[in-house]
Design a protein around this motif. Structure first.
Motif, PDB file in Angstrom:
ATOM      1  N   THR A  85     -21.953  -5.504  16.503  1.00  0.00           N
ATOM      2  CA  THR A  85     -22.455  -4.153  16.777  1.00  0.00           C
ATOM      3  C   THR A  85     -23.397  -3.658  15.685  1.00  0.00           C
ATOM      4  OG1 THR A  85     -20.601  -3.148  15.586  1.00  0.00           O
ATOM      5  CG2 THR A  85     -20.306  -3.513  17.965  1.00  0.00           C
ATOM      6  N   GLY A  86     -23.333  -4.242  14.503  1.00  0.00           N
ATOM      7  CA  GLY A  86     -24.101  -3.736  13.372  1.00  0.00           C
ATOM      8  C   GLY A  86     -23.471  -2.518  12.710  1.00  0.00           C
ATOM      9  N   SER A  87     -22.382  -1.996  13.324  1.00  0.00           N
ATOM     10  CA  SER A  87     -21.694  -0.830  12.743  1.00  0.00           C
ATOM     11  C   SER A  87     -20.632  -1.283  11.755  1.00  0.00           C
ATOM     12  CB  SER A  87     -20.994  -0.020  13.838  1.00  0.00           C
ATOM     13  OG  SER A  87     -21.908   0.346  14.835  1.00  0.00           O
ATOM     14  N   GLU A  88     -20.228  -0.374  10.876  1.00  0.00           N
ATOM     15  CA  GLU A  88     -19.128  -0.687   9.960  1.00  0.00           C
ATOM     16  C   GLU A  88     -17.877  -0.997  10.767  1.00  0.00           C
ATOM     17  OE1 GLU A  88     -18.601   2.551   7.227  1.00  0.00           O
ATOM     18  OE2 GLU A  88     -20.465   2.082   6.172  1.00  0.00           O
ATOM     19  N   TRP A  89     -17.012  -1.825  10.218  1.00  0.00           N
ATOM     20  CA  TRP A  89     -15.719  -2.072  10.853  1.00  0.00           C
ATOM     21  C   TRP A  89     -14.947  -0.760  10.931  1.00  0.00           C
ATOM     22  CZ3 TRP A  89     -15.239  -6.634  13.069  1.00  0.00           C
ATOM     23  CH2 TRP A  89     -15.937  -7.730  12.561  1.00  0.00           C
ATOM     24  N   PRO A  90     -14.057  -0.584  11.908  1.00  0.00           N
ATOM     25  CA  PRO A  90     -13.238   0.628  11.971  1.00  0.00           C
ATOM     26  C   PRO A  90     -12.427   0.797  10.679  1.00  0.00           C
ATOM     27  CG  PRO A  90     -12.939  -0.724  13.959  1.00  0.00           C
ATOM     28  CD  PRO A  90     -13.767  -1.527  13.010  1.00  0.00           C
ATOM     29  N   ALA A  91     -12.136   2.052  10.349  1.00  0.00           N
ATOM     30  CA  ALA A  91     -11.316   2.323   9.156  1.00  0.00           C
ATOM     31  C   ALA A  91      -9.925   1.720   9.351  1.00  0.00           C
ATOM     32  CB  ALA A  91     -11.210   3.823   8.947  1.00  0.00           C
ATOM     33  N   MET A  92      -9.285   1.394   8.251  1.00  0.00           N
ATOM     34  CA  MET A  92      -7.933   0.848   8.328  1.00  0.00           C
ATOM     35  C   MET A  92      -6.956   1.980   8.668  1.00  0.00           C
ATOM     36  SD  MET A  92      -5.944  -1.532   5.559  1.00  0.00           S
ATOM     37  CE  MET A  92      -7.403  -2.339   4.960  1.00  0.00           C
ATOM     38  N   PRO A  93      -6.199   1.868   9.766  1.00  0.00           N
ATOM     39  CA  PRO A  93      -5.219   2.916  10.079  1.00  0.00           C
ATOM     40  C   PRO A  93      -4.252   3.107   8.899  1.00  0.00           C
ATOM     41  CG  PRO A  93      -5.483   1.414  11.947  1.00  0.00           C
ATOM     42  CD  PRO A  93      -6.219   0.804  10.783  1.00  0.00           C
ATOM     43  N   ALA A  94      -3.862   4.365   8.656  1.00  0.00           N
ATOM     44  CA  ALA A  94      -3.040   4.674   7.479  1.00  0.00           C
ATOM     45  C   ALA A  94      -1.765   3.835   7.428  1.00  0.00           C
ATOM     46  CB  ALA A  94      -2.714   6.165   7.468  1.00  0.00           C
ATOM     47  N   ALA A  95      -1.129   3.641   8.578  1.00  0.00           N
ATOM     48  CA  ALA A  95       0.143   2.894   8.597  1.00  0.00           C
ATOM     49  C   ALA A  95      -0.043   1.449   8.124  1.00  0.00           C
ATOM     50  CB  ALA A  95       0.744   2.896  10.005  1.00  0.00           C
ATOM     51  N   PHE A  96      -1.244   0.887   8.342  1.00  0.00           N
ATOM     52  CA  PHE A  96      -1.497  -0.489   7.907  1.00  0.00           C
ATOM     53  C   PHE A  96      -1.391  -0.584   6.380  1.00  0.00           C
ATOM     54  CE2 PHE A  96      -4.321  -2.487  11.498  1.00  0.00           C
ATOM     55  CZ  PHE A  96      -3.538  -1.917  12.470  1.00  0.00           C
ATOM     56  N   GLY A  97      -2.057   0.369   5.721  1.00  0.00           N
ATOM     57  CA  GLY A  97      -2.070   0.362   4.258  1.00  0.00           C
ATOM     58  C   GLY A  97      -0.674   0.552   3.680  1.00  0.00           C
ATOM     59  N   VAL A  98       0.084   1.454   4.293  1.00  0.00           N
ATOM     60  CA  VAL A  98       1.449   1.723   3.817  1.00  0.00           C
ATOM     61  C   VAL A  98       2.306   0.462   3.943  1.00  0.00           C
ATOM     62  CG1 VAL A  98       3.562   3.057   4.237  1.00  0.00           C
ATOM     63  CG2 VAL A  98       1.328   4.182   4.377  1.00  0.00           C
ATOM     64  N   LEU A  99       2.243  -0.176   5.107  1.00  0.00           N
ATOM     65  CA  LEU A  99       3.014  -1.411   5.317  1.00  0.00           C
ATOM     66  C   LEU A  99       2.607  -2.490   4.310  1.00  0.00           C
ATOM     67  CD1 LEU A  99       4.789  -3.490   6.791  1.00  0.00           C
ATOM     68  CD2 LEU A  99       2.976  -3.714   8.516  1.00  0.00           C
ATOM     69  N   ALA A 100       1.306  -2.686   4.135  1.00  0.00           N
ATOM     70  CA  ALA A 100       0.831  -3.758   3.249  1.00  0.00           C
ATOM     71  C   ALA A 100       1.259  -3.509   1.806  1.00  0.00           C
ATOM     72  CB  ALA A 100      -0.688  -3.871   3.342  1.00  0.00           C
ATOM     73  N   THR A 101       1.136  -2.264   1.354  1.00  0.00           N
ATOM     74  CA  THR A 101       1.504  -1.941  -0.031  1.00  0.00           C
ATOM     75  C   THR A 101       3.002  -2.132  -0.245  1.00  0.00           C
ATOM     76  OG1 THR A 101      -0.348  -0.423  -0.242  1.00  0.00           O
ATOM     77  CG2 THR A 101       1.496  -0.099  -1.770  1.00  0.00           C
ATOM     78  N   ARG A 102       3.803  -1.686   0.724  1.00  0.00           N
ATOM     79  CA  ARG A 102       5.265  -1.823   0.588  1.00  0.00           C
ATOM     80  C   ARG A 102       5.702  -3.281   0.641  1.00  0.00           C
ATOM     81  NH1 ARG A 102       8.091   2.813   4.239  1.00  0.00           N
ATOM     82  NH2 ARG A 102       6.909   4.566   3.404  1.00  0.00           N
ATOM     83  N   ALA A 103       5.086  -4.043   1.530  1.00  0.00           N
ATOM     84  CA  ALA A 103       5.458  -5.463   1.639  1.00  0.00           C
ATOM     85  C   ALA A 103       5.072  -6.207   0.365  1.00  0.00           C
ATOM     86  CB  ALA A 103       4.789  -6.096   2.858  1.00  0.00           C
ATOM     87  N   ALA A 104       3.887  -5.930  -0.157  1.00  0.00           N
ATOM     88  CA  ALA A 104       3.460  -6.603  -1.391  1.00  0.00           C
ATOM     89  C   ALA A 104       4.445  -6.293  -2.515  1.00  0.00           C
ATOM     90  CB  ALA A 104       2.040  -6.173  -1.770  1.00  0.00           C
ATOM     91  N   ALA A 105       4.842  -5.028  -2.626  1.00  0.00           N
ATOM     92  CA  ALA A 105       5.784  -4.638  -3.685  1.00  0.00           C
ATOM     93  C   ALA A 105       7.108  -5.379  -3.506  1.00  0.00           C
ATOM     94  CB  ALA A 105       5.988  -3.129  -3.678  1.00  0.00           C
TER      95      ALA A 105
END
Ligand code: MD6
Ligand code: FE
Length: 213
Positions: A85-105
């Motif tokens: 599309t040439g457009s930026e990728w969609p923003a990361m949904p907030a829940a994705f970031g929360v899950l990733a940060t918690r799992a990494a920890a």
């Protein structure tokens, strides 16, 4: 998310020094993650990319976040824009970031803030051959990989291609975290067996979180 209050966290399974399987870790986030995947795919549809060698990947992919992983005849890389599309990728949904940060920890890597989320869709027969993730700018941050839908066999080897890979069964809601001494471990996914998942039908969805930039 009230599940956390009632369920004791299932215990982490070490896979290697720096790598851990967190069984069911994503289950409390299931609904938000699936809604997020649908929203991302509506803006940036799943597509089968081409490898630098000219092969069509059996896994369909899309991305969200500040950077998306892509492959074409020019190579593997991250790009802020969706080449379709040439457009930026969609923003990361907030829940994705929360899950990733918690799992990494939970996997021993506190303070992980991903800027890239690759979303993979596997249909029966789709596979990912053994590879290292090395398109990221630095290897200090771990990789967080979330599995949803049909079960799969994750192949997890060592830092040499010839190291024997162990076969790790992954179920809906499982999360694998690898970093530190395991950051450049070879890994892949065995051809997906046919089946029907109650939520996702004949598919496996994998979210791979990374700090790419
Ligand atoms: C998985 N995906 O789909 C794991 N790595 O379960 C990956 O390891 C991966 O899909 C690098 C680039 C694309 C990928
Ligand atoms: Fe990978």
């Amino acid at each position: 998310m009230t599940r956390d209050l009632f369920e004791t966290e299932r215990s982490a399974v070490p896979l290697a020094d720096g790598a851990v399987l967190l069984p069911g870790f994503a289950l409390p986030f299931e609904e938000e993650i699936l809604a997020g995947v649908a929203a991302v795919a509506a803006a940036a549809p799943f597509r089968h990319m081409t490898t630098p060698g000219g092969f069509r990947m059996s896994v369909a992919m899309t991305n969200c976040g500040n950077a998306g992983w892509i492959t074409d005849r020019r190579g593997y890389r991250y790009d802020a824009a969706d080449p379709e599309t040439g457009s930026e990728w969609p923003a990361m949904p907030a829940a994705f970031g929360v899950l990733a940060t918690r799992a990494a920890a939970a996997g021993g890597f506190p303070g992980f803030v991903p800027d890239a989320c690759l979303i993979n869709r596997y249909e029966p027969g789709a596979r990912l051959t053994l590879h290292q993730d090395r398109n990221e700018r630095d290897y200090d941050a771990p990789i967080v990989s979330v599995s949803l839908g049909l079960p799969a066999t994750f192949l997890f080897g060592g830092s040499e291609r010839t190291d024997k890979a162990r076969r790790v069964p992954l179920a809906h809601g499982d999360v694998v975290v690898w970093g530190g001494p395991a950051r450049l471990a070879f890994h892949g996914v065995a051809p997906l067996k046919d089946g029907t998942h109650p939520l996702l039908g004949r598919a496996r969805i994998n979210l791979t979180f990374r700090k790419a930039l």
